[in-house]
Design an enzyme around this catalytic site. Structure first.
Site, PDB file in Angstrom:
ATOM      1  N   GLU A 251       0.840  -1.207   0.000  1.00 47.07           N
ATOM      2  CA  GLU A 251       0.000   0.000   0.000  1.00 47.07           C
ATOM      3  C   GLU A 251       0.871   1.252   0.000  1.00 47.07           C
ATOM      4  OE1 GLU A 251      -2.697  -0.111   3.309  1.00 47.07           O
ATOM      5  OE2 GLU A 251      -3.669  -1.941   2.577  1.00 47.07           O
ATOM      6  N   LYS A 253       2.435   4.340   1.593  1.00 49.96           N
ATOM      7  CA  LYS A 253       2.636   4.823   2.968  1.00 49.96           C
ATOM      8  C   LYS A 253       2.422   6.326   2.898  1.00 49.96           C
ATOM      9  CE  LYS A 253       5.773   4.805   6.965  1.00 49.96           C
ATOM     10  NZ  LYS A 253       5.169   5.926   7.606  1.00 49.96           N
ATOM     11  N   ARG A 273      -2.847   8.656  17.190  1.00 51.39           N
ATOM     12  CA  ARG A 273      -2.246   7.410  17.648  1.00 51.39           C
ATOM     13  C   ARG A 273      -1.779   7.547  19.102  1.00 51.39           C
ATOM     14  NH1 ARG A 273       3.407   6.168  14.549  1.00 51.39           N
ATOM     15  NH2 ARG A 273       4.614   6.129  16.435  1.00 51.39           N
ATOM     16  N   GLU A 303      -5.092   7.207   7.616  1.00 47.52           N
ATOM     17  CA  GLU A 303      -4.104   8.276   7.639  1.00 47.52           C
ATOM     18  C   GLU A 303      -4.762   9.515   7.024  1.00 47.52           C
ATOM     19  OE1 GLU A 303      -1.047   7.670   8.939  1.00 47.52           O
ATOM     20  OE2 GLU A 303       0.338   9.126   8.054  1.00 47.52           O
ATOM     21  N   PHE A 344      -7.183   2.430   5.720  1.00 47.10           N
ATOM     22  CA  PHE A 344      -6.448   1.208   5.372  1.00 47.10           C
ATOM     23  C   PHE A 344      -6.781   0.004   6.238  1.00 47.10           C
ATOM     24  CE2 PHE A 344      -3.458   3.969   7.784  1.00 47.10           C
ATOM     25  CZ  PHE A 344      -3.294   3.190   8.926  1.00 47.10           C
ATOM     26  N   ARG A 420       4.741  -3.165  17.570  1.00 42.42           N
ATOM     27  CA  ARG A 420       5.439  -3.010  16.291  1.00 42.42           C
ATOM     28  C   ARG A 420       5.588  -4.424  15.752  1.00 42.42           C
ATOM     29  NH1 ARG A 420       7.618   1.445  14.205  1.00 42.42           N
ATOM     30  NH2 ARG A 420       7.367   2.742  16.039  1.00 42.42           N
ATOM     31  N   LYS A 426       7.337  -1.209   6.753  1.00 42.04           N
ATOM     32  CA  LYS A 426       7.359   0.035   5.972  1.00 42.04           C
ATOM     33  C   LYS A 426       8.675   0.113   5.219  1.00 42.04           C
ATOM     34  CE  LYS A 426       8.972   2.306  10.121  1.00 42.04           C
ATOM     35  NZ  LYS A 426       8.927   3.372  11.075  1.00 42.04           N
TER      36      LYS A 426
END
Ligand code: ATP
Length: 573
Positions: A251, A253, A273, A303, A344, A420, A426
């Protein structure tokens, strides 16, 4: 429960740095709690409400100092002097209360945790005229009945600096030991329950009944934000595929800020966040959600990306950060700095949690319920592929569209809040920007005297500690920038940091890690001058990150990776 008992626990826990010992001490303490003591769990985390709740204690050092002065009858200048000597406001309160109590012989053991919570919970709601006075009297009431050790921890709680080394994972393992004999699978169940609720006391309620199956009752709820899932970093597309498997979703970023969208009936809420409620800052997005997303109740992960109204070109985050920060003139800002929501993921739909559903299923649902309206709300640009060349072309297209890079996502993985994870990666061009937290500063001279002109930046170490990586003095304006855009001036940044000053000596100041900033830099060097072992060359301020918590800043590990990749002179794209 007596507050003294809690203060004694704090003391015992801070006496050891060993994790297992801490768990044993906390486990013993938890066993003594009655069910009605559930709110003590918040105090253990230095809080008064669940983590998802944005009502925080929020008392500055200056105000705490005033309260210490008032409750001990010592004038503020002398308290300040003590603070400069001792460097820890909690210890100052402990010392001064102890001196006073020796002469009055009163106060010991009358405070209860209920009373402490009661008074502290009144603080966040106070607004308008007379607020400071009311705050002082609520706090002073507690401090005057406190013994010295209680005063120490009261003040530390007030200023948000408990220093007992108890983290969420310590509480999780202590609950497991106290109520489930650390049986296999208990810690995971407890962690899942924490992840879902973000409410440690709600988890305690169930745990105290000693039935692991009780945790099944805990549900994700609309309106209570949970911590978001974060990505690990991949250096190459090949590496990314190795981690997430083939085929995977790739996707864009997006270069904006994370926005968690909650909807229940007519009520729409947005959280950063950092779990901050920013619902009132984005009135237009409320409309988009109501008009263009199908469903009565849901939680979406997205986002928000800024774009130029005329040219429709996407803007980097720092140009729209004001949309989160600013609490007034919302309408004007909405026109000047429009955002597009890129959805997303979905965590909850029509009463059902989707956390353990595979990503592909969640992603298909997102695309089914969101009606794309470019420059308002769209689903993230995505391809599903096993082909590295296609992935690379897509990644380059994302960069060409002014976005940060690409995300690689394992198709069958669940959503792990607050972690994480290696199943979402990413990839960005050679990393030249970091999020860091300010932990110190130096007062300027000449035309910059009176405010800090250089700021010490820190990253996060393995154990969650903060390690210095350099000093930043560029990218910040000389003159006040109030209302002029995304920048900040030296004196504005100094004012922002002042409530978190821990210690001043000469021109240097130690600052509690609170304010997160994005910085760019030219190079990372090895350096004995900073305790991280690294120094950034030419760090430059690019943006305040009110949407980031100090816990989420770049890690030493990431800096090392950047250093190594720079050494290899690796370039992508
Ligand atoms: P960085 O500093 O590299 O931007 P980060 O600190 O923003 O990283 P990471 O978890 O490392 O956080 O990277 C994921 C972030 O990227 C998410 O928090 C989210 O804000 C953003 N993002 C942009 N596009 C997407 C997407 N398609 N899927 C998931 N996250 C995305």
């Amino acid at each position: 429960m007596k507050y003294l008992k809690l203060a004694e626990f704090y003391e015992e826990a801070s006496d050891t740095t060993k994790r297992l010992e801490k768990i044993e001490i906390l486990s013993k303490f938890l066993k003594q709690l009655d069910e009605c003591d559930r709110d003590v769990l918040y105090l253990l985390m230095g809080d008064i409400y669940p983590e998802y709740d944005d009502r925080k204690i929020g008392i500055s050092n200056q105000l705490a100092l005033k309260c210490i002065a008032k409750s001990t009858g010592i004038n503020e200048k002398d308290v300040l002097k003590e603070w400069k000597n001792i460097g820890d406001l909690g210890r100052v309160a402990e010392k001064l209360v102890s001196n006073k109590k020796q002469s009055t012989l009163g106060g010991k053991g009358v405070l209860t945790t209920d009373k402490v919570i009661d008074n502290l919970r009144k603080l966040p709601g106070l607004v308008g005229k007379g607020t400071v006075g009311k705050k002082i009297s609520l706090i002073t009431e507690l401090l005057t009945s406190a013994s010295s050790i209680e005063a120490l921890y009261l003040v530390r709680t007030l200023i948000g600096d408990l220093r007992i080394g108890v983290k969420e994972s310590t509480i999780r393992d202590s609950i497991s030991s106290a109520f489930f004999n650390s049986e296999e699978g208990a810690s995971k169940k407890i962690q899942d329950a924490i992840d879902k609720t973000n409410d440690i006391a709600a988890v305690f309620d169930i745990a105290a009944k000693k039935k692991l199956s009780g945790f099944n009752k805990l549900k994700l709820e609309v309106g209570k934000p949970i911590k978001v899932m974060l990505a690990e970093k991949a250096l190459t597309i090949e590496d990314a595929f190795v981690s997430v498997g083939k085929p995977c979703a790739v996707e864009y970023k997006y270069d904006g800020f994370r926005m968690l969208i909650h909807k229940e009936g007519d009520k729409v809420m947005f959280f950063t966040r950092n779990l901050e409620n920013v619902s009132s800052q984005f009135p237009e997005v409320v409309d988009y959600i109501k008009k263009y997303v199908k469903g009565k109740s849901f939680i979406l992960d997205s986002e928000a990306v800024g774009f130029n109204k005329k040219t429709k070109e996407y803007k980097p985050f720092q140009e729209i950060s004001q949309r989160i920060r600013r609490k007034y003139n919302i309408e004007k800002l909405r026109d000047e700095l429009p955002v597009e929501i890129n959805v997303f993921d979905i965590l909850f739909y029509e009463g059902k949690s989707l956390l353990s559903e595979p990503f592909q299923k969640r992603s298909v649902l997102v695309r089914k319920i969101v009606k794309n309206h470019p420059y308002k709300i769209v689903t993230s640009k995505q391809i599903i592929t096993s082909d590295e060349k296609k992935a690379e072309a897509f990644y380059k297209k994302a960069l060409g569209d002014n976005q940060e890079g690409a995300m690689f996502k394992n198709l069958s993985a669940g959503y792990q809040p607050g972690r994480r994870v290696g199943h979402m990666l990413k990839i960005k061009p050679e990393s030249k920007d970091l999020d860091l937290v300010i932990t110190g500063g130096e007062y300027g001279t000449g035309k910059r005297s009176g405010w800090l002109s250089s700021f010490i930046l820190s990253c996060r170490g393995k154990k969650g500690e903060f390690l210095e990586v350099g000093k930043m003095g560029t990218g910040i304006k000389e003159k006040s920038t109030l209302d002029t855009g995304e920048d900040i001036s030296f004196n504005e940044l100094t004012e922002k940091l002042k409530p978190y000053f821990l210690k001043e000596s000469g021109r240097t100041v130690k600052i509690k890690p609170k304010i997160v900033v994005s910085v760019t830099y030219q190079e990372i060097q090895n350096s004995p001058n900073y305790n991280s072992g690294f120094a950034l060359r030419f760090p430059r301020f690019t943006a305040l990150r009110p949407d980031r918590s100090p816990d989420s800043v770049s890690t030493l590990e990431e800096l090392k990776k950047d250093y190594d990749s720079q050494k290899r002179n690796w370039r992508y794209g």
